[in-house]
Each structure stands twice: as C-alpha cells, then as structure tokens.
Design a protein around this motif. Sequence first.
Motif, PDB file in Angstrom:
ATOM      1  N   LYS A   7       0.834  -1.205   0.000  1.00 15.81           N
ATOM      2  CA  LYS A   7       0.000   0.000   0.000  1.00 15.81           C
ATOM      3  C   LYS A   7       0.866   1.252   0.000  1.00 15.81           C
ATOM      4  CE  LYS A   7      -4.032  -2.185   1.938  1.00 15.81           C
ATOM      5  NZ  LYS A   7      -5.028  -2.202   2.985  1.00 15.81           N
ATOM      6  N   TYR A  10       2.340   1.598  -3.472  1.00 21.57           N
ATOM      7  CA  TYR A  10       1.333   2.121  -4.395  1.00 21.57           C
ATOM      8  C   TYR A  10       1.244   3.648  -4.265  1.00 21.57           C
ATOM      9  CZ  TYR A  10      -3.060   3.312  -6.562  1.00 21.57           C
ATOM     10  OH  TYR A  10      -4.013   3.911  -7.346  1.00 21.57           O
ATOM     11  N   GLU A  43     -14.480   6.675  -4.581  1.00 21.22           N
ATOM     12  CA  GLU A  43     -13.758   5.857  -3.599  1.00 21.22           C
ATOM     13  C   GLU A  43     -13.648   4.416  -4.077  1.00 21.22           C
ATOM     14  OE1 GLU A  43     -15.362   6.097   0.322  1.00 21.22           O
ATOM     15  OE2 GLU A  43     -15.106   8.273   0.439  1.00 21.22           O
ATOM     16  N   GLU A  44     -14.758   3.879  -4.607  1.00 16.53           N
ATOM     17  CA  GLU A  44     -14.752   2.503  -5.109  1.00 16.53           C
ATOM     18  C   GLU A  44     -13.785   2.370  -6.287  1.00 16.53           C
ATOM     19  OE1 GLU A  44     -18.821   1.584  -5.962  1.00 16.53           O
ATOM     20  OE2 GLU A  44     -19.394   1.682  -3.850  1.00 16.53           O
ATOM     21  N   GLU A  46     -11.112   4.268  -6.904  1.00 11.79           N
ATOM     22  CA  GLU A  46      -9.738   4.394  -6.412  1.00 11.79           C
ATOM     23  C   GLU A  46      -9.246   3.100  -5.767  1.00 11.79           C
ATOM     24  OE1 GLU A  46      -7.495   6.752  -6.844  1.00 11.79           O
ATOM     25  OE2 GLU A  46      -8.865   8.051  -7.946  1.00 11.79           O
ATOM     26  N   LYS A  47     -10.094   2.440  -4.984  1.00 13.00           N
ATOM     27  CA  LYS A  47      -9.699   1.177  -4.349  1.00 13.00           C
ATOM     28  C   LYS A  47      -9.511   0.084  -5.399  1.00 13.00           C
ATOM     29  CE  LYS A  47      -8.933   0.666  -0.604  1.00 13.00           C
ATOM     30  NZ  LYS A  47      -7.646   0.887   0.076  1.00 13.00           N
ATOM     31  N   THR A  48     -10.362   0.075  -6.424  1.00 16.24           N
ATOM     32  CA  THR A  48     -10.224  -0.906  -7.499  1.00 16.24           C
ATOM     33  C   THR A  48      -8.939  -0.661  -8.277  1.00 16.24           C
ATOM     34  OG1 THR A  48     -12.626  -1.074  -7.687  1.00 16.24           O
ATOM     35  CG2 THR A  48     -11.352  -1.873  -9.542  1.00 16.24           C
ATOM     36  N   GLU A  50      -6.232   0.781  -7.110  1.00 10.43           N
ATOM     37  CA  GLU A  50      -5.135   0.398  -6.219  1.00 10.43           C
ATOM     38  C   GLU A  50      -4.904  -1.110  -6.283  1.00 10.43           C
ATOM     39  OE1 GLU A  50      -4.669  -0.012  -1.465  1.00 10.43           O
ATOM     40  OE2 GLU A  50      -5.263   1.974  -2.161  1.00 10.43           O
ATOM     41  N   PHE A  51      -5.966  -1.883  -6.131  1.00 15.08           N
ATOM     42  CA  PHE A  51      -5.871  -3.343  -6.158  1.00 15.08           C
ATOM     43  C   PHE A  51      -5.274  -3.832  -7.481  1.00 15.08           C
ATOM     44  CE2 PHE A  51      -7.656  -7.440  -7.387  1.00 15.08           C
ATOM     45  CZ  PHE A  51      -7.318  -8.231  -6.300  1.00 15.08           C
TER      46      PHE A  51
END
Length: 69
Positions: A7, A10, A43-44, A46-48, A50-51
């Motif tokens: 993390k 990233y 937010e969803e 950005e998290k996707t 990142e993953f």
Amino acid sequence: MMSDFMKWLYAHYIKPQLDAAPQDEYEMWISLMDGDLEHQFREEYEKTLEFTAIHTFLLGLRTGRGLPG
C-alpha cells in the motif's frame, strides 16, 4: 491481503507513475470519469485501481517484465 508495504509502494511509487503516464487517446475518457463520478463511486474506483495496479506490479516482478535480459 495486501501488506502495508504494498500500500505504501502504491501511494509513493505506482500511483505517481500512473498519474505521470501519457494519457493520449484515453484523456477524454479519464476527464469524463473524473468529472462525473460521485464521491462514493470515486472511492470505489480508487480502491479498485489500487488493487489492480498493485497486482499488475507484482505480476511484472514475478515474470521479470521490464528487467534487462
């Protein structure tokens, strides 16, 4: 589960590289998405991102992609 190091990597290496990459033919699509996404969906997204970016980076390490022969 992703480690704290991944993390951190990233946030400090992968994301800045993505932000600096030339957008070329994707510029319009990225701009539209930036302007249209509601907070929750941003937010969803950005998290996707990142993953996906972390796992793509790890795949590159495992396969040696980009390393000199």
